[in-house]
Motif scaffolding. Sequence first.
Motif, PDB file in Angstrom:
ATOM      1  N   ALA A   1       0.842  -1.191   0.000  1.00  0.00           N
ATOM      2  CA  ALA A   1       0.000   0.000   0.000  1.00  0.00           C
ATOM      3  C   ALA A   1       0.879   1.244   0.000  1.00  0.00           C
ATOM      4  CB  ALA A   1      -0.909   0.002   1.218  1.00  0.00           C
TER       5      ALA A   1
ATOM      6  N   ILE B   1      -3.698   3.450  -0.155  1.00  0.00           N
ATOM      7  CA  ILE B   1      -3.911   3.012  -1.530  1.00  0.00           C
ATOM      8  C   ILE B   1      -3.279   1.646  -1.722  1.00  0.00           C
ATOM      9  CG2 ILE B   1      -3.645   3.646  -3.961  1.00  0.00           C
ATOM     10  CD1 ILE B   1      -2.847   6.487  -2.845  1.00  0.00           C
ATOM     11  N   GLN B   2      -4.096   0.612  -1.730  1.00  0.00           N
ATOM     12  CA  GLN B   2      -3.523  -0.721  -1.884  1.00  0.00           C
ATOM     13  C   GLN B   2      -3.313  -1.030  -3.359  1.00  0.00           C
ATOM     14  OE1 GLN B   2      -5.390  -3.865   0.272  1.00  0.00           O
ATOM     15  NE2 GLN B   2      -3.887  -5.375  -0.402  1.00  0.00           N
ATOM     16  N   VAL B   3      -2.086  -1.431  -3.687  1.00  0.00           N
ATOM     17  CA  VAL B   3      -1.716  -1.624  -5.082  1.00  0.00           C
ATOM     18  C   VAL B   3      -1.480  -3.103  -5.407  1.00  0.00           C
ATOM     19  CG1 VAL B   3       0.083  -1.131  -6.768  1.00  0.00           C
ATOM     20  CG2 VAL B   3      -0.817   0.701  -5.361  1.00  0.00           C
ATOM     21  N   LEU B   4      -0.909  -3.855  -4.488  1.00  0.00           N
ATOM     22  CA  LEU B   4      -0.734  -5.298  -4.701  1.00  0.00           C
ATOM     23  C   LEU B   4      -1.649  -6.069  -3.761  1.00  0.00           C
ATOM     24  CD1 LEU B   4       3.114  -5.891  -5.119  1.00  0.00           C
ATOM     25  CD2 LEU B   4       1.394  -5.314  -6.842  1.00  0.00           C
ATOM     26  N   HIS B   5      -2.295  -7.104  -4.331  1.00  0.00           N
ATOM     27  CA  HIS B   5      -3.215  -7.920  -3.540  1.00  0.00           C
ATOM     28  C   HIS B   5      -2.744  -9.354  -3.543  1.00  0.00           C
ATOM     29  CE1 HIS B   5      -6.148  -4.587  -3.771  1.00  0.00           C
ATOM     30  NE2 HIS B   5      -5.653  -4.431  -4.987  1.00  0.00           N
TER      31      HIS B   5
ATOM     32  N   GLY C   1       0.364   0.133 -15.212  1.00  0.00           N
ATOM     33  CA  GLY C   1      -0.225   0.325 -13.895  1.00  0.00           C
ATOM     34  C   GLY C   1      -0.698  -0.957 -13.241  1.00  0.00           C
TER      35      GLY C   1
ATOM     36  N   GLY D   1       1.154  -3.133 -11.676  1.00  0.00           N
ATOM     37  CA  GLY D   1       1.848  -3.361 -10.408  1.00  0.00           C
ATOM     38  C   GLY D   1       3.200  -4.047 -10.553  1.00  0.00           C
TER      39      GLY D   1
ATOM     40  N   THR E   1       5.954  -1.860  -8.883  1.00  0.00           N
ATOM     41  CA  THR E   1       5.708  -1.909  -7.444  1.00  0.00           C
ATOM     42  C   THR E   1       6.205  -3.231  -6.855  1.00  0.00           C
ATOM     43  OG1 THR E   1       3.781  -0.510  -7.785  1.00  0.00           O
ATOM     44  CG2 THR E   1       3.936  -1.660  -5.682  1.00  0.00           C
TER      45      THR E   1
ATOM     46  N   GLY F   1       5.541   4.102   0.321  1.00  0.00           N
ATOM     47  CA  GLY F   1       4.889   2.807   0.183  1.00  0.00           C
ATOM     48  C   GLY F   1       5.525   1.799   1.120  1.00  0.00           C
TER      49      GLY F   1
ATOM     50  N   ASN G   1      -4.117  -5.529 -12.404  1.00  0.00           N
ATOM     51  CA  ASN G   1      -4.682  -4.827 -11.246  1.00  0.00           C
ATOM     52  C   ASN G   1      -4.139  -5.324  -9.913  1.00  0.00           C
ATOM     53  OD1 ASN G   1      -6.326  -3.182 -12.790  1.00  0.00           O
ATOM     54  ND2 ASN G   1      -7.866  -4.800 -12.963  1.00  0.00           N
ATOM     55  N   GLY G   2      -2.842  -5.558  -9.876  1.00  0.00           N
ATOM     56  CA  GLY G   2      -2.238  -5.938  -8.604  1.00  0.00           C
ATOM     57  C   GLY G   2      -2.469  -7.379  -8.190  1.00  0.00           C
TER      58      GLY G   2
END
Lengths: 279, 294
Positions: free
Chosen positions: A25, A30-34, A53, A55, A58, A72, A231-232
């Motif tokens: 995050a 803002i969470q970017v990787l799940h 974008g 990820g 990141t 981050g 999307n992460g």
Amino acid sequence: MTATDVVATPATGAPLLQLKNVEVAFNGVIQVLHSVNMEVPRGKIVVFLGGNGAGKTTTLKAISSLLAIDDGAVTGGGILFDGQEIANRDPAQTVRAGIVQVLEGRKVFGHLTVEQNLRLGLHLCSDRAIAERERERCLELFPALRGLLERQAGYLSGGEMQMLLVSRALLLQPRLLLLDEPSMGLAPLLVRQIFGALARINRERGLAMLLVEQNARAALEIADHAYIIENGRIVMHGAAADMRNNEDIREFYLGLSVGREKKSFRDVKHYKRRKRWLG
Amino acid sequence: MNSFLQALASGTLTGLLYGLIALSFVVIYRAARIVNLAQGEVLMAGAFTIWMMTLAAGLPTLLGSGLALLAAALIGLVIERLVFRPLIGRPTTTIVLASVALIIVLRGASQMVFGPETRPFPQVLPAGAFKLGPLHLNLALTIGAVLTLVVTEALHRFFMNTKAGLRLSAVAEDHMTALSMGISVRRSAAIAWALGASLSALAAAIYLSGAALDVSVAGIGLRALPVALLGGMESVRGATLAGVLVGVGESLASTYLDRHTSGAMSQVFPFLVMIALMLIRPQGLFGWKVIERV
Ligand SMILES: Nc1ncnc2c1ncn2[C@@H]1O[C@H](COP(=O)(O)OP(=O)(O)OP(=O)(O)O)[C@@H](O)[C@H]1O
Ligand SMILES: [Mg+2]
């Protein structure tokens, strides 16, 4: 003997790098990787694909502890290098442990000479003999650099810069090399050259690599495994050979249709970049 | 003719002093990307430190001054740690305002500790003037000028040839890239501040040798800022060369224009240079311009 000469045989057979349910995050919200799971086996090349974008950068920065400077952090899960937890450390420690990242965007030290850039790659090496030998090894790998040593790095061509960046990273004697879009903006011939050099380094030194690329086809050629992120989230992974041959995967996840891939990808990318700047 | 040569010579000597102060701006700017507007106040703190170590503590002048340079480095470290490190990554405006606050704090603190009175400053460098052909030169400033040249060359080589210096240069270029190579940005900033504060104290020793010391000496900081800008905030040799240009310009203005401008011209000269420069060549004479590549 240096770390790059030996592919240490693992006592456990565990992969060199392991990401387990990694969450990242920014600014705490803002969470970017799940829950990203990923492995880089010893001595292998893993390619990491995904749209703008998604990820990728990141993820690499999570591994090399470079998120903090942008506010981050890894907020969940774990990153194991050689079985050791390495998330959210001091980046200098990560480099010393053997993880070196080549950042996206050709980050040479533009006001210094090529020679000075290379010497910075050797800044952790206190043994002169080893330093000299490693430097010589890099110049053998990229003979073109030899004639450019006194040139200001900011005025090299794109391909020359990329050679310098890979050399500078190798001089830090990594056991895992993270590369963020090394082929971006290079002409096809240069792309082939860079990937050829990476494959050779991997073969000769047994150096493991995690390679982020938009240039999916070229990257899959030299890779052993591939991961696709969207999307992460990791949406697919498998042997590079399978990915290469599966037309559906190419169409659906990579947005490629045979023949015009590079063009369309770069267009999308530049458009998004510009939007990010303006917004 | 003689007055012209004399103006050139004294301008060069004063200019090299400006150059030395400009170097302290440059060293800090390179590593920390901070234009420290309080650099004059840091110089003042160095001056008071020299006074304490020599006249107040009674140590021999050179020994006391040497120790004071080390103490000044410590002051630099403390400022970096307390004021600027917490601000790493914050917007430039915040950092500039912090340096303005530092001006007020350092002046206030000195006023409190040392009072408003003027005190004598030790004769760190030999007093007097000497004749060179038709010229009369201030001995302390001449020795200072030589020191400045030596320091400039040493710093240049340090940044370009040594491991520690190259690390500082890497940090000056880009923090993220430096970090990605295992270079500590914090340590570099600390080294830069220690070095910058020490250079200021050295400048104070040359500037004030045998003169008087009070809080107003800090004003020379703002006179040297245009010099650093002219040289280019990143350039070590540029700072020194720009010092000479501004010093000579100021001295010529004082010789030939001041009588028509009630003495104003030499005062405003550095700032005129600064404004013209901002318009024509914002990166200074030798500063790093952004390398644009497609
Ligand atoms: N410092 C930041 N603060 C907030 N959000 C960020 C930050 N950096 C990246 N992000 C967001 O995280 C997401 C992933 O970004 P990342 O740079 O990892 O993508 P990428 O896959 O590398 O894309 P690209 O192909 O454009 O390089 C994006 O939505 C981006 O906006
Ligand atoms: Mg990216």
